[in-house]
Design a protein around this motif. Structure first.
Motif, PDB file in Angstrom:
ATOM      1  N   GLY A  58       1.536   3.374 -12.958  1.00 62.00           N
ATOM      2  CA  GLY A  58       2.015   3.824 -11.664  1.00 62.00           C
ATOM      3  C   GLY A  58       1.048   3.477 -10.549  1.00 62.00           C
ATOM      4  N   GLY A  59       1.555   3.542  -9.324  1.00 54.53           N
ATOM      5  CA  GLY A  59       0.708   3.260  -8.175  1.00 54.53           C
ATOM      6  C   GLY A  59       1.508   2.641  -7.050  1.00 54.53           C
ATOM      7  N   CYS A  60       0.811   2.126  -6.047  1.00 50.28           N
ATOM      8  CA  CYS A  60       1.477   1.430  -4.951  1.00 50.28           C
ATOM      9  C   CYS A  60       2.064   0.114  -5.437  1.00 50.28           C
ATOM     10  CB  CYS A  60       0.483   1.164  -3.823  1.00 50.28           C
ATOM     11  SG  CYS A  60      -0.155   2.653  -3.041  1.00 50.28           S
ATOM     12  N   LEU A  61       2.901  -0.490  -4.617  1.00 52.86           N
ATOM     13  CA  LEU A  61       3.594  -1.712  -5.025  1.00 52.86           C
ATOM     14  C   LEU A  61       2.645  -2.831  -5.425  1.00 52.86           C
ATOM     15  CD1 LEU A  61       6.508  -2.082  -2.436  1.00 52.86           C
ATOM     16  CD2 LEU A  61       6.498  -0.899  -4.618  1.00 52.86           C
ATOM     17  N   GLY A  62       1.590  -3.038  -4.626  1.00 53.51           N
ATOM     18  CA  GLY A  62       0.746  -4.195  -4.828  1.00 53.51           C
ATOM     19  C   GLY A  62      -0.454  -3.995  -5.718  1.00 53.51           C
ATOM     20  N   ASN A  78       0.818  -1.221   0.000  1.00 53.13           N
ATOM     21  CA  ASN A  78       0.000   0.000   0.000  1.00 53.13           C
ATOM     22  C   ASN A  78       0.846   1.262   0.000  1.00 53.13           C
ATOM     23  OD1 ASN A  78      -3.141  -0.458   0.433  1.00 53.13           O
ATOM     24  ND2 ASN A  78      -2.077  -2.104   1.494  1.00 53.13           N
ATOM     25  N   LEU A  79       2.131   1.139  -0.301  1.00 56.72           N
ATOM     26  CA  LEU A  79       3.040   2.278  -0.297  1.00 56.72           C
ATOM     27  C   LEU A  79       3.678   2.455  -1.671  1.00 56.72           C
ATOM     28  CD1 LEU A  79       4.945   1.567   3.050  1.00 56.72           C
ATOM     29  CD2 LEU A  79       2.987   3.091   2.719  1.00 56.72           C
ATOM     30  N   PRO A  80       4.019   3.694  -2.040  1.00 54.95           N
ATOM     31  CA  PRO A  80       4.815   3.899  -3.256  1.00 54.95           C
ATOM     32  C   PRO A  80       6.244   3.430  -3.035  1.00 54.95           C
ATOM     33  CG  PRO A  80       4.446   5.982  -2.134  1.00 54.95           C
ATOM     34  CD  PRO A  80       3.625   4.961  -1.404  1.00 54.95           C
ATOM     35  N   VAL A  91     -14.478  -1.551 -16.329  1.00 51.70           N
ATOM     36  CA  VAL A  91     -13.295  -2.418 -16.324  1.00 51.70           C
ATOM     37  C   VAL A  91     -12.080  -1.650 -15.810  1.00 51.70           C
ATOM     38  CG1 VAL A  91     -11.740  -3.788 -17.761  1.00 51.70           C
ATOM     39  CG2 VAL A  91     -14.201  -3.831 -18.190  1.00 51.70           C
ATOM     40  N   ALA A  92     -11.933  -0.409 -16.250  1.00 53.21           N
ATOM     41  CA  ALA A  92     -10.820   0.420 -15.771  1.00 53.21           C
ATOM     42  C   ALA A  92     -10.938   0.682 -14.278  1.00 53.21           C
ATOM     43  CB  ALA A  92     -10.782   1.739 -16.544  1.00 53.21           C
ATOM     44  N   GLU A  93     -12.153   0.884 -13.780  1.00 55.04           N
ATOM     45  CA  GLU A  93     -12.351   1.106 -12.350  1.00 55.04           C
ATOM     46  C   GLU A  93     -11.907  -0.113 -11.545  1.00 55.04           C
ATOM     47  OE1 GLU A  93     -13.137   3.555 -10.512  1.00 55.04           O
ATOM     48  OE2 GLU A  93     -14.251   5.036 -11.674  1.00 55.04           O
ATOM     49  N   ILE A  94     -12.199  -1.290 -12.047  1.00 52.55           N
ATOM     50  CA  ILE A  94     -11.857  -2.512 -11.318  1.00 52.55           C
ATOM     51  C   ILE A  94     -10.355  -2.770 -11.329  1.00 52.55           C
ATOM     52  CG2 ILE A  94     -12.079  -5.038 -11.378  1.00 52.55           C
ATOM     53  CD1 ILE A  94     -14.971  -4.599 -12.333  1.00 52.55           C
ATOM     54  N   LEU A  95      -9.717  -2.539 -12.465  1.00 50.44           N
ATOM     55  CA  LEU A  95      -8.303  -2.877 -12.615  1.00 50.44           C
ATOM     56  C   LEU A  95      -7.367  -1.806 -12.083  1.00 50.44           C
ATOM     57  CD1 LEU A  95      -8.270  -4.480 -16.184  1.00 50.44           C
ATOM     58  CD2 LEU A  95      -8.405  -5.623 -13.968  1.00 50.44           C
ATOM     59  N   SER A  96      -7.854  -0.623 -11.826  1.00 45.62           N
ATOM     60  CA  SER A  96      -6.987   0.471 -11.372  1.00 45.62           C
ATOM     61  C   SER A  96      -6.991   0.580  -9.854  1.00 45.62           C
ATOM     62  CB  SER A  96      -7.436   1.800 -11.991  1.00 45.62           C
ATOM     63  OG  SER A  96      -8.758   2.106 -11.592  1.00 45.62           O
ATOM     64  N   GLY A  97      -5.941   1.214  -9.337  1.00 50.80           N
ATOM     65  CA  GLY A  97      -5.852   1.451  -7.906  1.00 50.80           C
ATOM     66  C   GLY A  97      -5.738   0.172  -7.097  1.00 50.80           C
ATOM     67  N   GLY A  98      -6.160   0.238  -5.868  1.00 52.50           N
ATOM     68  CA  GLY A  98      -6.040  -0.905  -4.974  1.00 52.50           C
ATOM     69  C   GLY A  98      -7.285  -1.739  -4.849  1.00 52.50           C
ATOM     70  N   LEU A  99      -8.184  -1.670  -5.828  1.00 55.27           N
ATOM     71  CA  LEU A  99      -9.452  -2.382  -5.701  1.00 55.27           C
ATOM     72  C   LEU A  99      -9.238  -3.897  -5.672  1.00 55.27           C
ATOM     73  CD1 LEU A  99     -12.835  -1.404  -7.012  1.00 55.27           C
ATOM     74  CD2 LEU A  99     -12.143  -3.751  -7.383  1.00 55.27           C
ATOM     75  N   GLY A 123       4.831  10.134 -11.972  1.00 51.86           N
ATOM     76  CA  GLY A 123       3.797  10.433 -12.952  1.00 51.86           C
ATOM     77  C   GLY A 123       2.417  10.182 -12.378  1.00 51.86           C
ATOM     78  N   ALA A 124       1.388  10.468 -13.166  1.00 53.10           N
ATOM     79  CA  ALA A 124       0.005  10.307 -12.722  1.00 53.10           C
ATOM     80  C   ALA A 124      -0.413   8.844 -12.788  1.00 53.10           C
ATOM     81  CB  ALA A 124      -0.927  11.156 -13.578  1.00 53.10           C
ATOM     82  N   THR A 125      -1.269   8.445 -11.868  1.00 56.20           N
ATOM     83  CA  THR A 125      -1.829   7.096 -11.871  1.00 56.20           C
ATOM     84  C   THR A 125      -3.160   7.102 -12.619  1.00 56.20           C
ATOM     85  OG1 THR A 125      -3.058   7.459  -9.821  1.00 56.20           O
ATOM     86  CG2 THR A 125      -0.783   6.661  -9.627  1.00 56.20           C
ATOM     87  N   PRO A 126      -3.663   5.912 -13.008  1.00 60.11           N
ATOM     88  CA  PRO A 126      -4.981   5.863 -13.658  1.00 60.11           C
ATOM     89  C   PRO A 126      -6.086   6.501 -12.828  1.00 60.11           C
ATOM     90  CG  PRO A 126      -3.854   3.774 -13.929  1.00 60.11           C
ATOM     91  CD  PRO A 126      -3.010   4.590 -13.006  1.00 60.11           C
ATOM     92  N   LEU A 127      -6.036   6.322 -11.498  1.00 55.93           N
ATOM     93  CA  LEU A 127      -7.071   6.917 -10.646  1.00 55.93           C
ATOM     94  C   LEU A 127      -7.011   8.433 -10.655  1.00 55.93           C
ATOM     95  CD1 LEU A 127      -7.216   4.600  -7.503  1.00 55.93           C
ATOM     96  CD2 LEU A 127      -8.916   4.855  -9.304  1.00 55.93           C
ATOM     97  N   ALA A 128      -5.798   8.986 -10.709  1.00 53.30           N
ATOM     98  CA  ALA A 128      -5.667  10.440 -10.780  1.00 53.30           C
ATOM     99  C   ALA A 128      -6.265  10.965 -12.080  1.00 53.30           C
ATOM    100  CB  ALA A 128      -4.204  10.836 -10.666  1.00 53.30           C
ATOM    101  N   LEU A 129      -6.065  10.252 -13.172  1.00 54.83           N
ATOM    102  CA  LEU A 129      -6.649  10.645 -14.451  1.00 54.83           C
ATOM    103  C   LEU A 129      -8.174  10.560 -14.404  1.00 54.83           C
ATOM    104  CD1 LEU A 129      -4.176   8.848 -16.903  1.00 54.83           C
ATOM    105  CD2 LEU A 129      -4.256  11.285 -16.331  1.00 54.83           C
ATOM    106  N   MET A 130      -8.689   9.531 -13.727  1.00 56.04           N
ATOM    107  CA  MET A 130     -10.143   9.387 -13.610  1.00 56.04           C
ATOM    108  C   MET A 130     -10.748  10.541 -12.829  1.00 56.04           C
ATOM    109  SD  MET A 130     -10.543   5.333 -12.802  1.00 56.04           S
ATOM    110  CE  MET A 130      -9.813   4.089 -13.857  1.00 56.04           C
ATOM    111  N   GLN A 131     -10.088  10.921 -11.730  1.00 57.86           N
ATOM    112  CA  GLN A 131     -10.608  12.036 -10.944  1.00 57.86           C
ATOM    113  C   GLN A 131     -10.561  13.336 -11.731  1.00 57.86           C
ATOM    114  OE1 GLN A 131      -8.494  13.512  -7.371  1.00 57.86           O
ATOM    115  NE2 GLN A 131     -10.353  13.014  -6.250  1.00 57.86           N
ATOM    116  N   GLU A 132      -9.524  13.506 -12.537  1.00 59.26           N
ATOM    117  CA  GLU A 132      -9.443  14.695 -13.380  1.00 59.26           C
ATOM    118  C   GLU A 132     -10.561  14.711 -14.419  1.00 59.26           C
ATOM    119  OE1 GLU A 132      -6.160  16.993 -16.201  1.00 59.26           O
ATOM    120  OE2 GLU A 132      -5.550  15.300 -14.946  1.00 59.26           O
ATOM    121  N   MET A 133     -10.901  13.526 -14.932  1.00 61.09           N
ATOM    122  CA  MET A 133     -12.029  13.416 -15.859  1.00 61.09           C
ATOM    123  C   MET A 133     -13.311  13.915 -15.214  1.00 61.09           C
ATOM    124  SD  MET A 133     -11.402   9.680 -17.639  1.00 61.09           S
ATOM    125  CE  MET A 133     -13.134   9.576 -18.091  1.00 61.09           C
TER     126      MET A 133
END
Length: 327
Positions: free
Chosen positions: A190-194, A89-91, A245-253, A159-169
């Motif tokens: 990009g994102g946390c290790l896991g 859960n850490l960068p 699909v992007a929501e499920i595969l991105s971030g720590g979900l 760089g930006a993560t997929p979740l950051a791009l989604m929030q910007e959207m």
């Protein structure tokens, strides 16, 4: 004279134990761990090693010097697992001393203060992440770009993560180009290790289901809930909301659904309770992701629902052995 106390039948031993299940979960995390090493190089190795070592040390020290517990629980694998999940859960470019602070909070405050394994109300690794996010928001939201070589650590390009791009959207109302699905599956974001390689998490899920360490109820209910709600939002406004699909595969979900929400101590006991628990986590995750100030909502959703587990258990009690269900 020692008395032999015999309980009522049935006398069947399943072979399960705390240490067995803990180490099976650790084995299930190996694919994601290897992917993090490949994506982030030496930073992932350092972060994981410090996190695991710190969690094991704090559990040993508190057991020995504070709780005066002769039966130390370090060898049961729970501290190692907490360290791995905290690292996940850490960068990868976070400072070592911040990792130690997070490990102390996870083990010393969230786990051992309540009496140790089996007594904690909240998931220790997620609580450690939430504490670090509140205390060190810049360090916890600076994401290294994967694939920079094995030698980069604190000076890695971010760089930006997929979740950051989604929030910007959502905030701008303009369509943003998200990483391809295959990149999110294979860990090229990009994102946390896991959380960067969803395919590795899925391999871990299959292993845990095969070994019957967890059941399908919580992971499937979380993923299906997120898919349905995110799908409805996407159909309503594709330029503003990401596809499901992007929501499920991105971030720590995926990581949260498989390895965090299924924690025995902080999840409901019955199948119906687990389904309610999973649906609520999925709903809260989308709400926080879409309307919250922080792009990721999975960790907060799980922690919120951890607090409701006693209430869920009181409502959805499993049928006692030999009892005839009237429901």
């Amino acid at each position: 004279m020692n008395k032999l106390i015999v309980s009522l039948s049935p006398h069947v031993h399943s072979g399960d134990s705390i240490s067995r299940n803990m180490y099976l979960v650790i084995i299930a995390l190996i694919p994601a761990l290897l992917c993090s090493f490949i994506s982030f190089g030496i930073g992932a190795i350092i972060t994981t090693a410090i996190s695991v070592a710190s969690c094991v040390f704090f559990e040993w020290a508190i057991n020995k010097f504070c709780m005066k517990n002769k039966n130390c629980t370090v060898c049961d694998g729970s501290a190692i697992l907490t360290g791995l999940l905290l690292a996940f859960n850490l960068p990868s470019n976070i400072a070592p001393w911040i990792i130690v602070v997070g490990a102390f909070f996870a083990i010393g405050v969230v786990k051992m203060t309540f009496g140790g394994l089996g007594c904690n109300l909240f998931n220790p690794a997620l609580a450690g992440r939430a504490f670090l996010l509140i205390s060190f928001p810049v360090a916890m939201t600076t994401w290294p770009v994967p694939g920079q070589g094995f030698g980069t650590y604190l000076d890695a390009e971010t760089g930006a993560t997929p979740l950051a791009l989604m929030q910007e959207m959502f905030k701008s109302g303009n369509m943003k180009e998200l990483p391809a699905v295959e990149h999110m599956l294979l860990g090229n974001t990009g994102g946390c290790l896991g959380e960067v390689c969803a395919l590795a998490i899925l391999l871990g899920l299959v292993f845990l289901l095969w070994k019957k360490v967890i059941t399908w109820h919580i992971p499937v209910s979380i993923i299906c809930t997120v898919f349905v709600i995110a799908g409805l939002l996407w159909l309503a406004d594709p330029a503003k909301f990401a596809n499901p699909v992007a929501e499920i595969l991105s971030g720590g979900l995926m990581l949260g659904a498989v390895f965090m929400a299924t924690d025995y101590v902080t999840s409901p006991m019955s199948a119906k309770g687990q389904l309610v628990f999973g649906v609520a986590i999925g709903f809260l995750t989308i709400i926080i992701r879409v309307f919250g100030a922080y792009p990721e909502g999975m960790s907060f959703a799980i922690l919120i629902m951890n607090a409701f587990v006693p209430l869920i258990n009181s409502k959805f009690k499993p049928t006692r052995f030999g009892e005839v269900s009237t429901k």
